[in-house]
Scaffold this active site. Structure first.
Site, PDB file in Angstrom:
ATOM      1  N   HIS A  32      -6.977  -6.305   0.755  1.00  0.00           N
ATOM      2  CA  HIS A  32      -5.513  -5.775  -0.080  1.00  0.00           C
ATOM      3  C   HIS A  32      -4.655  -5.893   0.704  1.00  0.00           C
ATOM      4  O   HIS A  32      -4.920  -5.977   2.530  1.00  0.00           O
ATOM      5  CB  HIS A  32      -6.186  -3.843   0.828  1.00  0.00           C
ATOM      6  CG  HIS A  32      -4.584  -3.236   0.722  1.00  0.00           C
ATOM      7  ND1 HIS A  32      -4.201  -3.209  -0.605  1.00  0.00           N
ATOM      8  CD2 HIS A  32      -4.764  -1.968   1.070  1.00  0.00           C
ATOM      9  CE1 HIS A  32      -3.736  -2.016  -0.791  1.00  0.00           C
ATOM     10  NE2 HIS A  32      -4.022  -1.765   0.748  1.00  0.00           N
ATOM     11  N   SER A  48       0.908  -1.372  -0.233  1.00  0.00           N
ATOM     12  CA  SER A  48      -0.208  -0.412   0.057  1.00  0.00           C
ATOM     13  C   SER A  48       0.685   1.617  -0.054  1.00  0.00           C
ATOM     14  O   SER A  48       1.594   1.349  -1.012  1.00  0.00           O
ATOM     15  CB  SER A  48      -0.972  -0.590   1.246  1.00  0.00           C
ATOM     16  OG  SER A  48      -1.639   1.236   1.013  1.00  0.00           O
ATOM     17  N   GLU A  70      -3.520  13.368  -0.001  1.00  0.00           N
ATOM     18  CA  GLU A  70      -3.578  12.687   1.182  1.00  0.00           C
ATOM     19  C   GLU A  70      -2.491  12.999   2.414  1.00  0.00           C
ATOM     20  O   GLU A  70      -2.898  12.876   3.467  1.00  0.00           O
ATOM     21  CB  GLU A  70      -3.941  11.346   0.659  1.00  0.00           C
ATOM     22  CG  GLU A  70      -4.566  10.391   1.810  1.00  0.00           C
ATOM     23  CD  GLU A  70      -4.647   9.085   1.251  1.00  0.00           C
ATOM     24  OE1 GLU A  70      -3.965   7.824   2.348  1.00  0.00           O
ATOM     25  OE2 GLU A  70      -5.416   8.328   0.240  1.00  0.00           O
TER      26      GLU A  70
END
Length: 712
Positions: free
Chosen positions: A354, A224, A273
């Site tokens: 994920h 990620s 973000e």
């Protein structure tokens, strides 16, 4: 020097196509082999044309295309400079002083440059055996199959990116070890700051002598956001032999140009973000076609070293189709360099969760470790692209892959003369030698300076002239050093006669201080605690103390929380009702670090709300058996600053929390509580934090989502 073979390997794409095996490429002996390349002036952002197709990785800034493999070294440097200017920000070269220690359980790093300094640490977990071991950096400790890594025979280095570049900070006030040295307003984003930190750990491993870890056999992985980091680490340090990003998503492997059409996390969202990307990228979030580079060229920057990209075709938000295009485009460079078997892209997986440890990846993971780190295997690379998210490179390029030949120059330069050492200090020396001459017509490109040290002779530096000033040497240590010349075609001369010198002891103290003792905590509140200890002693004087902190009553990795010039330290920004463990170590003026003190554990007091807040979830992505909530936006709706927050919500029956970030999450039945992290608990009136998120699994076909969010 790039080690590649002369033959070209055909690269085919299908559901399970393997690539013809060729010898694996070795990692470079230096962080950046192209540092001495002459790079033309880079274009200004305002003059960049719009190009919807992927830039030609073989076309140089002067408009010509490379025709030989030896030209790739400097073409890669051009790509690197463009990526720094427009995408990531600058990655500074090795600082003037990097010192530290390597043990069987951890690594310490102390950095000084231009009057500024910082320190951080990493954990080490060794496999069975006596070593020295190759090692894989695991960024963030999330999503990597560490059991498979150690079973393959490699050590795991647990690297905390947040100690080097912290999330949850504004671009104008970035925090962490990198920004302590280069300034909180540095335009370099977190990804390249994290990469800089890994490079400094490798510096320390190189200086350690190789008794525990091998500096010439390192890999990097992460999932990620840490997959984004792993990708950038491998692209920007050529000492990394194997790069393994997992489900990196936008700002990672996927081509920037493809993200808007795929429906992945938007570039503006990724840019906003967290400050992952450099500040300059902000002008391209709505017009990626103006970028003079794209991520297929960052894939190419890894070539010809090992690259294993793991991706998830079930989550559109990750941009898997765009990632496959990046891999295919970068693989064209691998193919042209004769190293097509050194890249693997694998998205053909069944489980859509994920950052899961997938059985499909375990065998190729271990094969890549054996091939590039242990040198005991030669399994070919593979393109296993899922039909769910298969990109078409032909739609994205208007260039063709050249057949790169030899330069025609196969004659090595003459051997340099014996170097002479002067200005020898405790940590450095100046070497000069009689220059070499080019004998094949491609021109003299520079010199490589090596230390004779057993089976592998580490490269101490490179120079474009017949002299070099070495830094970062160990005090009171004998060095035997030789020089090799290289030409523009990559031919290396013979080794010069060696020179032997011993660094000075004056100012080169190698004796560490005694360990601090009697570490205790007092005055613990909901968000802070005060530590005190008995002073250490040292033969030349104590320079300061490093305060290390680990989460929880057990487990977790100790990372540096701060420094102190006295025998006390107040740690702030802690999470209420949370247990922490502390240790302290001492540094002397020469950078020697003591053993750590005893461990002191504290549990912070329950927090009290000084205002009101709200928690608003956003579904970033969802699939049949799971979903990601990102961001979970916490906003201070009161009129006074809050110093901590607690969010509570309810998972539907059958749902399970599988991961969270930027907050401490606990689950009791279906009730989940997330408390602020140390860096995002303080919110001024009207302020919000958007870095919090979590992932959950659910029964197949169940479309329910969490409910009942409260914030206090």
């Amino acid at each position: 020097m790039i080690k590649i073979l002369s033959r070209v390997v055909a690269l085919a794409v299908a559901g399970a196509v393997t690539l013809a095996p060729v010898q694996s490429a070795a990692a470079a002996g230096v962080e950046n082999e192209g540092a001495d390349c002459a790079v033309p002036t880079l274009p200004d952002a305002g003059s960049l044309p719009t190009n919807s197709r992927l830039p030609d990785p073989f076309r140089k800034l002067d408009g010509t295309r490379i025709t030989t493999r030896s030209e790739w070294r400097c073409r890669r440097e051009e790509i690197k400079r463009l990526a720094e200017k427009f995408v990531y920000g600058e990655k500074p070269a090795k600082p003037s002083s990097v010192t530290g220690t390597v043990s069987r359980t951890g690594i310490t790093v102390n950095v000084s440059h231009n009057g500024r300094s910082s320190s951080f640490s990493a954990g080490v977990s060794l496999p069975s055996g006596s070593g020295p071991f190759p090692a894989v950096f695991v960024l963030g400790g999330f999503g990597a199959d560490t059991a498979a890594i150690t079973a393959a025979g490699a050590a795991v280095i647990t690297y905390d990116p947040y100690a080097v570049g912290r999330e949850g900070t504004p671009r104008s006030n970035k925090q962490g070890a990198f920004y302590s040295v280069y300034g909180s307003s540095s335009s370099t984003g977190l990804l390249l700051a994290w990469a800089w930190g890994v490079s400094r750990v490798i510096d320390v491993i190189e200086q350690s002598g190789g008794a525990i870890l091998r500096a010439d056999a390192t890999g990097v992985t992460g999932c990620s956001r840490f997959g984004k980091g792993a990708f950038v680490v491998g692209a920007f340090d050529q000492r990394i032999a194997l790069t393994m990003p997992i489900e990196s998503g936008s700002a990672g492997v996927p081509i920037f140009r493809g993200i808007p059409g795929e429906g992945a996390q938007s570039l503006s969202s990724a840019y906003g973000e967290q400050p992952w990307l450099g500040d300059a990228f902000g002008t391209f979030t709505g017009s990626p076609g103006r970028l003079p580079v794209d991520t297929h060229e960052m894939v190419a920057m890894v070539a010809p070293r090992g690259l294993f990209i793991m991706d998830n075709p079930h989550i559109t938000n990750l941009g898997p189709r765009s990632a496959s295009v990046a891999a295919l485009g970068g693989a064209e460079v691998y193919k042209a360099l004769g190293a097509g078997e050194n890249i693997t892209y694998w998205s053909d997986v069944q489980d859509g969760s994920h950052c899961a440890n997938r059985p499909e990846w375990r065998t190729p993971l271990q094969q890549n470790i054996q091939k590039f780190l242990l040198k005991t295997g030669n399994a070919p690379g593979a393109m296993r692209i899922s039909s769910r998210a298969s990109g078409n490179l032909a739609e994205w390029r208007d260039w063709q892959t050249p057949t790169l030949g030899d330069s025609g120059d196969t004659t090595a330069p003459s051997t340099p003369g014996a170097p002479a050492a002067s200005n020898v200090t405790a940590t450095g020396a100046t070497l000069t030698w009689a220059a070499s001459t080019d004998q094949g017509g491609s021109g003299l490109a520079g010199y490589d300076v090596h230390r004779e040290q057993g089976a592998t002779d580490p490269r101490l530096g490179q120079s474009a002239t017949n002299s070099i000033t070495l830094t970062g040497l160990t005090a009171n240590t004998q060095y035997q050093v030789y020089v090799r010349a290289r030409d523009g075609a990559g031919n290396l001369s013979g080794e010069s006669p060696p020179v032997t010198f011993t660094t000075a002891t004056g100012g080169g103290d190698t004796s560490p201080p005694t360990a601090p003792a009697g570490l205790v905590a007092s005055g613990t509140t909901a968000t802070g605690t005060t530590l005190s200890w008995t002073a250490s002693t040292d033969d030349t004087g104590v320079a300061g103390y490093d305060v290390l902190r680990a989460p929880g009553a057990s487990g977790g990795t100790f990372a540096q929380a701060g420094t102190s010039a006295t025998t006390s330290y107040t740690d702030t920004g802690l999470t209420p009702s949370t247990t922490y463990r502390y240790q302290v170590r001492t540094r002397d003026a020469a950078g020697n670090a003591s053993p750590v003190s005893n461990t002191a554990a504290v549990t912070t007091q329950p927090g009290t709300s000084t205002g009101t807040c709200t928690a608003v979830p956003t579904v970033q992505t969802q699939w049949a058996t799971g979903y990601v909530i990102q961001p979970l936006t916490i906003t201070n709706t009161g009129t006074s600053t809050i110093t901590g927050w607690t969010v509570t919500f309810t998972l539907p029956a059958g749902h399970t929390l599988t991961g969270s970030w930027n907050g401490t999450a606990t689950a009791s039945g279906q009730t989940v509580t997330i408390r602020n992290a140390g860096h995002n608990g303080t919110l001024a009136p009207g302020a919000a934090t958007t870095g919090v998120g979590f992932q959950a699994t659910r029964p197949n076909g169940d479309t329910a989502l969490p409910s009942g969010y409260t914030c206090a």
